[in-house]
Design an enzyme around this catalytic site. Structure first.
Site, PDB file in Angstrom:
ATOM      1  N   LYS A  22       0.840  -1.205   0.000  1.00  0.00           N
ATOM      2  CA  LYS A  22       0.000   0.000   0.000  1.00  0.00           C
ATOM      3  C   LYS A  22       0.872   1.252   0.000  1.00  0.00           C
ATOM      4  O   LYS A  22       0.694   2.148  -0.818  1.00  0.00           O
ATOM      5  CB  LYS A  22      -0.885  -0.012   1.265  1.00  0.00           C
ATOM      6  CG  LYS A  22      -1.559   1.317   1.552  1.00  0.00           C
ATOM      7  CD  LYS A  22      -2.460   1.246   2.775  1.00  0.00           C
ATOM      8  CE  LYS A  22      -1.795   1.518   4.091  1.00  0.00           C
ATOM      9  NZ  LYS A  22      -1.510   2.925   4.414  1.00  0.00           N
ATOM     10  N   ASN A  23       1.830   1.295   0.908  1.00  0.00           N
ATOM     11  CA  ASN A  23       2.588   2.541   1.078  1.00  0.00           C
ATOM     12  C   ASN A  23       3.656   2.754   0.007  1.00  0.00           C
ATOM     13  O   ASN A  23       4.320   3.788   0.007  1.00  0.00           O
ATOM     14  CB  ASN A  23       3.185   2.611   2.495  1.00  0.00           C
ATOM     15  CG  ASN A  23       2.080   2.870   3.515  1.00  0.00           C
ATOM     16  OD1 ASN A  23       0.977   3.313   3.143  1.00  0.00           O
ATOM     17  ND2 ASN A  23       2.339   2.584   4.780  1.00  0.00           N
ATOM     18  N   CYS A 116      -6.018   7.975   8.700  1.00  0.00           N
ATOM     19  CA  CYS A 116      -6.166   7.302  10.000  1.00  0.00           C
ATOM     20  C   CYS A 116      -5.991   8.293  11.146  1.00  0.00           C
ATOM     21  O   CYS A 116      -5.092   9.129  11.119  1.00  0.00           O
ATOM     22  CB  CYS A 116      -5.068   6.252  10.184  1.00  0.00           C
ATOM     23  SG  CYS A 116      -5.475   4.646   9.540  1.00  0.00           S
ATOM     24  N   ARG A 123      -3.002  14.739  11.812  1.00  0.00           N
ATOM     25  CA  ARG A 123      -1.560  14.465  11.737  1.00  0.00           C
ATOM     26  C   ARG A 123      -0.866  15.665  11.085  1.00  0.00           C
ATOM     27  O   ARG A 123      -1.324  16.173  10.064  1.00  0.00           O
ATOM     28  CB  ARG A 123      -1.330  13.168  10.970  1.00  0.00           C
ATOM     29  CG  ARG A 123      -1.577  11.952  11.863  1.00  0.00           C
ATOM     30  CD  ARG A 123      -1.922  10.733  11.085  1.00  0.00           C
ATOM     31  NE  ARG A 123      -0.814  10.159  10.362  1.00  0.00           N
ATOM     32  CZ  ARG A 123      -0.954   9.189   9.465  1.00  0.00           C
ATOM     33  NH1 ARG A 123      -2.142   8.699   9.196  1.00  0.00           N
ATOM     34  NH2 ARG A 123       0.083   8.683   8.864  1.00  0.00           N
ATOM     35  N   LEU A 127       6.460  19.643   8.493  1.00  0.00           N
ATOM     36  CA  LEU A 127       7.718  19.345   7.784  1.00  0.00           C
ATOM     37  C   LEU A 127       7.571  19.642   6.294  1.00  0.00           C
ATOM     38  O   LEU A 127       8.503  20.123   5.645  1.00  0.00           O
ATOM     39  CB  LEU A 127       8.104  17.880   7.960  1.00  0.00           C
ATOM     40  CG  LEU A 127       8.493  17.411   9.356  1.00  0.00           C
ATOM     41  CD1 LEU A 127       8.753  15.913   9.345  1.00  0.00           C
ATOM     42  CD2 LEU A 127       9.736  18.147   9.848  1.00  0.00           C
ATOM     43  N   ASP A 307       3.488   0.105  12.215  1.00  0.00           N
ATOM     44  CA  ASP A 307       2.330  -0.521  11.563  1.00  0.00           C
ATOM     45  C   ASP A 307       2.160  -1.989  11.951  1.00  0.00           C
ATOM     46  O   ASP A 307       1.130  -2.592  11.641  1.00  0.00           O
ATOM     47  CB  ASP A 307       2.449  -0.401  10.034  1.00  0.00           C
ATOM     48  CG  ASP A 307       2.418   1.048   9.569  1.00  0.00           C
ATOM     49  OD1 ASP A 307       1.966   1.909  10.339  1.00  0.00           O
ATOM     50  OD2 ASP A 307       2.853   1.323   8.446  1.00  0.00           O
ATOM     51  N   ARG A 400      -9.182  -0.484   3.604  1.00  0.00           N
ATOM     52  CA  ARG A 400      -8.304   0.570   3.086  1.00  0.00           C
ATOM     53  C   ARG A 400      -6.940  -0.012   2.728  1.00  0.00           C
ATOM     54  O   ARG A 400      -6.267   0.491   1.832  1.00  0.00           O
ATOM     55  CB  ARG A 400      -8.089   1.652   4.150  1.00  0.00           C
ATOM     56  CG  ARG A 400      -9.249   2.599   4.313  1.00  0.00           C
ATOM     57  CD  ARG A 400      -8.886   3.701   5.303  1.00  0.00           C
ATOM     58  NE  ARG A 400      -7.514   4.085   5.077  1.00  0.00           N
ATOM     59  CZ  ARG A 400      -6.626   4.324   6.032  1.00  0.00           C
ATOM     60  NH1 ARG A 400      -6.953   4.266   7.291  1.00  0.00           N
ATOM     61  NH2 ARG A 400      -5.381   4.650   5.733  1.00  0.00           N
TER      62      ARG A 400
HETATM   63  N1  EPU Z   1       5.361  14.259  11.618  1.00  0.00           N
HETATM   64  C1  EPU Z   1       5.383  15.558  12.016  1.00  0.00           C
HETATM   65  N2  EPU Z   1       5.260  16.523  11.045  1.00  0.00           N
HETATM   66  C2  EPU Z   1       5.094  16.229   9.742  1.00  0.00           C
HETATM   67  C3  EPU Z   1       5.075  14.879   9.341  1.00  0.00           C
HETATM   68  C4  EPU Z   1       5.207  13.907  10.313  1.00  0.00           C
HETATM   69  O1  EPU Z   1       5.507  15.857  13.186  1.00  0.00           O
HETATM   70  O2  EPU Z   1       4.983  17.147   8.936  1.00  0.00           O
HETATM   71  C5  EPU Z   1       5.491  13.202  12.642  1.00  0.00           C
HETATM   72  C6  EPU Z   1       4.278  12.301  12.759  1.00  0.00           C
HETATM   73  O3  EPU Z   1       3.259  12.873  13.544  1.00  0.00           O
HETATM   74  C7  EPU Z   1       4.865  11.061  13.369  1.00  0.00           C
HETATM   75  C8  EPU Z   1       6.274  11.042  12.773  1.00  0.00           C
HETATM   76  O4  EPU Z   1       6.514  12.328  12.242  1.00  0.00           O
HETATM   77  O5  EPU Z   1       4.938  11.194  14.754  1.00  0.00           O
HETATM   78  C9  EPU Z   1       6.514  10.038  11.709  1.00  0.00           C
HETATM   79  O6  EPU Z   1       5.439  10.064  10.814  1.00  0.00           O
HETATM   80  P1  EPU Z   1       5.700   9.897   9.261  1.00  0.00           P
HETATM   81  O7  EPU Z   1       5.672  11.238   8.626  1.00  0.00           O
HETATM   82  O8  EPU Z   1       6.878   9.008   9.011  1.00  0.00           O
HETATM   83  O9  EPU Z   1       4.424   9.120   8.867  1.00  0.00           O
HETATM   84  P2  EPU Z   1       3.766   9.231   7.510  1.00  0.00           P
HETATM   85  O10 EPU Z   1       4.819   9.453   6.497  1.00  0.00           O
HETATM   86  O11 EPU Z   1       2.613  10.145   7.585  1.00  0.00           O
HETATM   87  C10 EPU Z   1       3.974   6.722   6.780  1.00  0.00           C
HETATM   88  C11 EPU Z   1       2.994   5.651   6.462  1.00  0.00           C
HETATM   89  C12 EPU Z   1       2.320   5.208   7.757  1.00  0.00           C
HETATM   90  C13 EPU Z   1       3.390   4.701   8.704  1.00  0.00           C
HETATM   91  C14 EPU Z   1       4.436   5.784   8.925  1.00  0.00           C
HETATM   92  C15 EPU Z   1       5.603   5.331   9.773  1.00  0.00           C
HETATM   93  C16 EPU Z   1       2.260   6.227   4.263  1.00  0.00           C
HETATM   94  C17 EPU Z   1       1.162   6.706   3.391  1.00  0.00           C
HETATM   95  N3  EPU Z   1       1.987   6.159   5.557  1.00  0.00           N
HETATM   96  O12 EPU Z   1       3.201   7.763   7.344  1.00  0.00           O
HETATM   97  O13 EPU Z   1       1.456   4.159   7.407  1.00  0.00           O
HETATM   98  O14 EPU Z   1       2.810   4.360   9.925  1.00  0.00           O
HETATM   99  O15 EPU Z   1       4.963   6.234   7.668  1.00  0.00           O
HETATM  100  O16 EPU Z   1       6.220   4.247   9.195  1.00  0.00           O
HETATM  101  O17 EPU Z   1       3.329   5.875   3.796  1.00  0.00           O
HETATM  102  C18 EPU Z   1      -0.337   2.699   7.756  1.00  0.00           C
HETATM  103  O18 EPU Z   1       0.014   2.149   6.687  1.00  0.00           O
HETATM  104  O19 EPU Z   1      -1.191   2.196   8.533  1.00  0.00           O
HETATM  105  C19 EPU Z   1       0.287   3.969   8.110  1.00  0.00           C
HETATM  106  C20 EPU Z   1      -0.213   4.788   9.017  1.00  0.00           C
END
Ligand code: EPU
Length: 420
Positions: A22-23, A116, A123, A127, A307, A400
């Site tokens: 998915k990701n 989610c 969220r 960044l 995850d 999803r």
């Molecule tokens: N964060 C910030 N500011 C930002 C972006 C992120 O503070 O602008 C924080 C988040 O709140 C979190 C941390 O950084 O505490 C890491 O989050 P990250 O940005 O790595 O998460 P993401 O990129 O939004 C992806 C996956 C998630 C997975 C995470 C961690 C996708 C679409 N989503 O999310 O997948 O949990 O990396 O590996 O790639 C899932 O598949 O169930 C899922 C939630």
């Protein structure tokens, strides 16, 4: 609303195949916006998040031809530069459309993305905003939309203050068509990031260092289309492995990449769970009578993935002794343990990031609501070992990310039915 009904405590065995990640798919689809020529994608999972990403792609003017697990995508001309809330609110990964849209159109408007609910409030995307500013974009916020403009983004040196998967991927895409060289530091290192960079390089991008904490991108004027196969979903593979462990089943997990699961498999070794791996399979062979308790801490890749935290938490309810689960990435991802407690688990929440589990405790079937994707699949795993019936509603959340999960689990012996 559709629900799953599971009758627990049935033995599982046989083979199950892992779908495309998915990701990874959710990044390759928006990355197709970077070029005006065709991108052919194989092994695309048929999951709701991919459907939502494709709706957004089409809404922007993209052409899509989808047959079985193959997609042909092309975006000749954008018919708008706004990510409509109707799409963006349903998908966190809608943020992945921002960089290609800005890079090719010079502007983009988008609301705060949905997805989610696993962190406090929405969220954050700070960044992303900070990085776009560093690349020379002008950023405004009004009427609920971010509005970014930049004739052409400029290469820069950027340090991520938090290791973030989608932010790393976003700026790989942004820098691909930027002027000059971009160096990204403190990058996330997930296999999906490597897959994205390799795909873009085949299309003419100049990205080095993906899979390490420093990535360098030399901007190019344009990239072409290309052909790519989505890598297997390591989270799905790990989920099936944990399902096998908790139900003490022998299970062959096919079409996966065990080398993406080092953290889980290292813990399995410590728990004396016997398994065998090949390049593209993982076979869970034997699970000991007594599963030892284990203190888990989630971590960015190659550490233990957040995850897989919720399935592993279910496993620990069946382990002997006291386990501490420390969820370091998200502050709402342990709230689902309340449902495990209702099923009979002995779990104490210390704070939003830590729970202590005393095990083993038998679980009893209950009526539950899936709060998010990973908690939802964990409800299925808990239902598989519980006595009686477990009913799970809000299964859109599960669908999803897991394709035809009921049909696939049924084939390995789980008594699960979908009620529409
Ligand atoms: N964060 C910030 N500011 C930002 C972006 C992120 O503070 O602008 C924080 C988040 O709140 C979190 C941390 O950084 O505490 C890491 O989050 P990250 O940005 O790595 O998460 P993401 O990129 O939004 C992806 C996956 C998630 C997975 C995470 C961690 C996708 C679409 N989503 O999310 O997948 O949990 O990396 O590996 O790639 C899932 O598949 O169930 C899922 C939630």
């Amino acid at each position: 609303m559709s629900k799953f009904i599971i009758v627990g405590q049935k033995p599982l065995n046989g083979e199950i195949s892992v779908g495309g990640a998915k990701n990874a798919a959710l990044k390759i689809i928006p990355a197709a916006l970077l070029s005006s020529s065709e991108v052919i994608v194989h092994n695309v999972p048929k999951i709701e998040d991919v459907n939502r990403a494709l709706e957004l792609f089409a809404d922007l003017g993209g052409k899509i031809n989808r047959q079985a697990d193959k997609l042909v995508l092309s975006m000749k001309n954008f018919n708008k530069t706004t990510l409509e809330p109707a799409f963006a609110n349903k998908l966190r990964a809608s943020i992945m459309f921002v960089a290609p849209l800005l890079a090719r159109s010079g502007e983009v408007k988008f609301p705060h993305p949905g997805g989610c609910v696993i962190g406090a409030g929405l969220r954050p995307i700070d960044l992303f905003i900070d990085g776009f500013k560093a690349m020379g974009a002008e950023v405004k916020f009004s009427d609920g939309y971010y509005h970014l403009t930049a004739k052409r983004l400029k290469g820069c040196n950027y340090f991520f203050t938090i290791v973030s998967v989608t932010s790393t991927e976003c700026f790989i895409m942004a820098a691909t068509l930027a002027e000059g060289t971009t160096t990204l530091k403190n990058c996330a290192m997930e296999p999906e990031i490597v897959a994205l960079a390799e795909h873009l390089n085949k299309c003419g991008a100049r990205i080095t260092g993906a899979g390490t904490s420093t990535i360098t991108i030399e901007g190019v004027d344009k990239i072409t289309g290309g052909e790519v196969t989505v890598i297997p979903d390591r989270i799905e593979a790990g989920t099936f492995a944990i399902l096998a462990a908790v139900t003490r089943s022998a299970l062959m997990i096919k079409n996966c990449r065990p080398d993406h699961l080092d953290s889980l498999l290292t813990i399995f070794k410590k728990l004396n769970i016997e398994f065998e791996t090949g390049v593209d399979y993982l076979k869970i062979k034997k699970v000991p009578e007594i599963i030892k308790a284990y203190n888990l801490k989630t971590h960015e890749y190659p550490g233990f993935p957040t995850d897989l935290q919720s399935p592993f938490t279910v496993l620990m309810t069946q382990a002997t002794g006291t386990s501490l689960i420390h969820e370091t990435i998200y502050d709402r991802r342990l709230l689902f343990t309340d449902m495990l407690t209702q099923m009979g688990a002995n779990i104490t929440m210390c704070d939003p990031h830590r729970v202590v589990i005393q095990g083993p405790t038998p679980l009893r079937g209950r009526s539950l609501t899936s709060p998010d994707l990973r908690a939802g699949i964990s409800m299925i795993i808990a239902g598989a070992i519980a006595s009686g019936h477990t009913e799970i509603d809000n299964i859109y959340q599960i669908e999803r990310g897991y394709e035809k999960i009921d049909e696939r689990l049924k084939k390995i012996g789980l008594d699960i039915s979908r009620v529409d």
